[in-house]
Write a protein that holds these residues in place. Structure first.
Motif, mmCIF file in Angstrom:
data_model
loop_
_atom_site.group_PDB
_atom_site.id
_atom_site.type_symbol
_atom_site.label_atom_id
_atom_site.label_comp_id
_atom_site.label_asym_id
_atom_site.label_seq_id
_atom_site.Cartn_x
_atom_site.Cartn_y
_atom_site.Cartn_z
ATOM 1 N N VAL A 277 90.353 118.688 39.950
ATOM 2 C CA VAL A 277 90.075 120.022 39.420
ATOM 3 C C VAL A 277 88.612 120.097 39.015
ATOM 4 C CG1 VAL A 277 90.663 121.699 37.626
ATOM 5 C CG2 VAL A 277 92.442 120.207 38.575
ATOM 6 N N LYS A 278 87.917 121.104 39.540
ATOM 7 C CA LYS A 278 86.506 121.289 39.155
ATOM 8 C C LYS A 278 86.439 121.860 37.751
ATOM 9 C CE LYS A 278 83.859 121.534 43.323
ATOM 10 N NZ LYS A 278 83.682 122.343 44.496
ATOM 11 N N GLU A 279 85.426 121.401 37.008
ATOM 12 C CA GLU A 279 85.227 121.927 35.665
ATOM 13 C C GLU A 279 84.870 123.403 35.742
ATOM 14 O OE1 GLU A 279 82.047 119.769 33.891
ATOM 15 O OE2 GLU A 279 83.376 118.112 33.353
ATOM 16 N N GLU B 225 73.600 120.728 35.452
ATOM 17 C CA GLU B 225 72.804 119.848 36.317
ATOM 18 C C GLU B 225 71.764 120.613 37.117
ATOM 19 O OE1 GLU B 225 76.086 119.996 36.042
ATOM 20 O OE2 GLU B 225 77.085 118.177 36.720
ATOM 21 N N ARG C 287 73.745 115.765 16.624
ATOM 22 C CA ARG C 287 74.366 115.549 15.325
ATOM 23 C C ARG C 287 73.728 116.410 14.231
ATOM 24 N NH1 ARG C 287 76.593 109.935 14.478
ATOM 25 N NH2 ARG C 287 74.969 109.214 15.875
ATOM 26 N N ARG D 186 76.022 112.851 22.891
ATOM 27 C CA ARG D 186 77.376 112.319 22.868
ATOM 28 C C ARG D 186 77.998 112.468 21.481
ATOM 29 N NH1 ARG D 186 78.735 106.091 23.851
ATOM 30 N NH2 ARG D 186 80.590 106.169 22.577
ATOM 31 N N ASP E 47 81.557 113.999 20.888
ATOM 32 C CA ASP E 47 82.629 113.172 20.323
ATOM 33 C C ASP E 47 83.156 113.774 19.023
ATOM 34 O OD1 ASP E 47 82.577 111.424 22.404
ATOM 35 O OD2 ASP E 47 81.645 109.757 21.334
ATOM 36 N N ALA E 48 82.277 114.480 18.297
ATOM 37 C CA ALA E 48 82.717 115.123 17.054
ATOM 38 C C ALA E 48 83.561 116.366 17.346
ATOM 39 C CB ALA E 48 81.500 115.491 16.215
ATOM 40 N N HIS F 72 83.005 117.999 26.238
ATOM 41 C CA HIS F 72 82.305 116.864 26.840
ATOM 42 C C HIS F 72 81.608 117.212 28.151
ATOM 43 C CE1 HIS F 72 84.422 113.970 24.097
ATOM 44 N NE2 HIS F 72 83.247 113.413 24.198
ATOM 45 N N GLN G 105 77.953 117.022 27.825
ATOM 46 C CA GLN G 105 77.314 115.776 27.374
ATOM 47 C C GLN G 105 76.204 115.311 28.316
ATOM 48 O OE1 GLN G 105 80.063 112.610 26.282
ATOM 49 N NE2 GLN G 105 78.573 111.090 26.939
ATOM 50 N N LEU H 159 73.545 108.649 29.292
ATOM 51 C CA LEU H 159 73.895 107.550 30.185
ATOM 52 C C LEU H 159 75.289 107.711 30.765
ATOM 53 C CD1 LEU H 159 72.999 104.644 31.105
ATOM 54 C CD2 LEU H 159 74.266 103.814 29.130
ATOM 55 N N THR H 160 76.247 108.079 29.905
ATOM 56 C CA THR H 160 77.620 108.207 30.368
ATOM 57 C C THR H 160 78.030 109.662 30.523
ATOM 58 O OG1 THR H 160 78.441 108.084 28.117
ATOM 59 C CG2 THR H 160 78.298 106.015 29.341
ATOM 60 N N LYS I 18 76.059 113.624 31.702
ATOM 61 C CA LYS I 18 75.330 114.143 32.854
ATOM 62 C C LYS I 18 73.863 113.749 32.793
ATOM 63 C CE LYS I 18 78.596 117.621 33.892
ATOM 64 N NZ LYS I 18 79.302 118.758 33.338
#
Lengths: 332, 266
Positions: free
Chosen positions: A197-199, A207, A217, A243, A247-248, A253, A256, A259-260, A262
């Motif tokens: 499923v595409k976001e 991107e 934060r 992140r 995460d909060a 996400h 985001q 590194l992990t 986009k």
């Protein structure tokens, strides 16, 4: 056939951009070596005339129903097929791109064949004697760069970060095109693909955005992201986030950056309330200009920024947005 | 059902970049004085994933055990998964593992998991925040002969199968796989729960199970890395920032907009 074997990927019936990048990497790191590419899929018979002009010595085709979509999901079938080809063709080096395919198939095959495996490399050189490859890869979330010599005589699996090399032209050669039979080695995959499923994404894709407004934060909650979204709308940009903010639960996400998350490389990256941990910078350091709004002058992100405001975003941002509006009117 | 979690002790990645130092001669990262290591963040997401599966089963009949292979463990750090609610901690502690590569670490972890009995799920963090390789889980799967599904943001277990939502750039892929399976967990799964006071007390009383390489039939001499680290450096950041300073914060905001317009950036 020793030399370099590229694990190719197809996109829309053509070699993917990352595969063209691997051709560049192979040519630069291993000049004078035979370079071949292998593609896998359900049926590659009619994949296209482009195969016959790739600037390589040989093109391998691995076909099996379990290799449809590159074996996406668990990637068991491509690992089996490529491992069999590696044992048959005995390359010195196998190159993968660190896509979902490469990040799964490369290591699996490498462990199976007892290879040296170098993950997420940004550069490869063949070393002084043209023998042992040396690879460079970012480590510690991009805080450091590590260089490894891939010693030994066995197979070397090198997985290259997409974008580390520019794509080669995909023509000018006359390779042999050879089918490699994998029916005996490919078993039925245990991992079954159920759905993809595409976001859903409103507005400009993160991107692809020329301008990204990111929050971290320092924003303190979900509410401020509405202001960021307004500002992004005003500038025709997209909203990113650190992140920590994702995460909060302040923002999904899918926003985001890091590194992990986009990797973005907009013309303008505005970081609001983001300290600039290495793992975040890994996702945005390719931006043309980084602008920072942060209370803490010591925040790491100022070191990578071109313009910065040391202050409270709650006061800086509304005035910034109002001025952007006024400038827009004046220009319009 | 039995769930194994693979966890790694790493340098705290929240160390401010200004304090991130590399000893180039020794080719190693120098932790800031007094900085305690942590359990790799994604591994705590994996612990959380395991505990959620146990919660979904009503807390009954699901065992969650944590495995780590390394050297110089700080016990208070490695007990964090126990204080979150994991049942047992199994440590393979050997000096040879300090500089082990992914192949060696995966071999040792696979051996330790196998020695501990039959497992249905082996959950790992998607990558470690020190070497960022994302290799060990795939190696564990290969050495145990299991499938590996990477980048999970949701795992549900039913009728001997796991259904996994994988988080990929711009899309979510759902796969189904019969147990046993190795799964890597990403932070999108959700934040690890805070240890409760009861959990911390219980963890304090638990002793880790210590496993030796010999117990696994592995010789330290076989764990020599296949690659040699020849250089470790901190990339230079050359940019100098132009600080926009108005009379107050709002004024700085206005000046910033004008400056960016001058530069034709907006």
């Amino acid at each position: 056939m020793p030399g370099v074997l590229i694990a190719g990927e197809l996109a829309g019936g053509r070699p993917a951009g990352v595969t063209a990048q691997l051709i560049t990497a192979a040519g630069r790191a291993f000049p004078g070596h035979a370079v071949s590419v292998a593609f896998c899929g359900d049926s590659l018979v009619d994949v296209g005339p482009f195969l016959k002009t790739l600037p390589l010595s040989r093109v391998w085709l691995l076909q099996h129903p379990a290799l449809a979509d590159g074996g996406s999901g668990g990637y068991e079938a491509p690992a089996e097929a490529f491992a069999a080809l590696a044992e048959h063709a005995t390359p010195d080096v196998m190159l993968f791109a660190r896509t979902d395919f490469g990040a799964n198939v490369g290591p699996r095959l490498g462990f199976r064949l007892g290879a040296s495996i170098a993950q997420d490399c940004t550069s490869v050189t063949a070393g002084v004697q043209g023998g042992t490859p040396t690879v460079t890869r970012p480590v510690y979330g991009g805080s450091a760069l590590a260089e490894f010599e891939m010693g030994g005589t066995g197979l070397k699996v090198i997985i290259i970060r997409p974008g580390a090399y520019s794509p080669a032209a995909l023509e000018g050669g006359s390779p042999e095109v050879v089918s490699f039979d994998v029916t005996a080695v490919v078993r039925e995959s245990r991992v079954k693909l159920i759905s993809t499923v595409k976001e859903a994404q409103a507005g400009v894709r993160l991107e692809d955005a020329k301008i990204v407004i990111s929050g971290g934060r320092g924003l303190g909650g979900p509410e401020p992201f509405k202001q960021l979204a307004e500002l992004a709308g005003l500038l025709g940009g997209a909203v990113g986030a650190s992140r920590a903010a994702c995460d909060a639960g302040w923002i999904d996400h899918s926003h985001q950056v890091g590194l992990t998350g986009k990797t973005v490389s907009p013309r303008l990256y505005v970081a609001v309330g983001i300290s600039g941990a290495s793992q975040h910078m890994a996702g945005c350091s390719g931006s043309g200009t980084i602008v920072v709004v942060n209370r803490d002058r010591e925040a790491n992100i100022f070191k990578e920024a071109r313009f910065g405001v040391v202050g409270d975003w709650q006061k800086v941002l509304p005035a910034f947005a109002a001025t952007v509006r006024d400038l827009g009117k004046a220009a319009g | 059902m039995r769930i194994a979690i693979c966890a790694r002790q790493v340098l705290d990645p929240e160390v401010p970049p200004s304090q991130f130092k590399v000893d180039e001669a020794a080719r190693r990262v120098v932790p800031p004085p007094g900085a305690a290591p942590v359990v790799n963040g994604f591994d705590l997401n994996a612990v959380e994933a395991g505990l959620r599966i146990r919660d979904a089963a009503g807390g009954q009949g699901v065992e969650v055990n944590v495995f780590s292979a390394g050297s110089g463990f700080v016990m208070d750090v490695m007990k964090k998964p126990l204080s979150m609610g994991a049942d047992r901690l199994v440590l393979v502690d050997d000096p040879a593992l300090a500089s082990a590569d992914a192949t060696a670490t995966a071999r040792v972890l696979a051996g330790a998991v196998k020695l501990d009995g039959t497992y249905d799920l082996i959950l790992c963090g998607r990558q470690a925040s020190d070497w960022d390789q994302a290799l060990v889980p795939i190696g564990v799967a290969e050495f145990l002969g299991l499938p590996c599904v990477t980048l999970a943001r949701l795992i549900t277990v039913k009728d001997g199968k796991a259904r996994i939502e994988r988080t990929l750039p711009g899309l979510v892929q759902t796969v189904e796989v019969p147990l046993p399976v190795v799964i890597t967990v990403s932070n999108e799964l959700g934040e690890p729960r805070y240890p409760t006071l009861r959990g911390i007390m219980a963890a304090g009383r638990k002793q880790p199970v210590m496993v030796k390489l010999a117990d696994l039939g592995i010789d330290a001499a076989d764990l020599v890395p296949k690659m040699t680290l020849t250089r470790l450096s901190v990339p230079e950041k050359r940019r100098t920032v132009e600080i926009i300073q108005g009379q107050d914060d709002a004024d700085s905001g206005r000046l910033l907009a004008r400056r960016l317009r001058e530069e034709k950036l907006i």
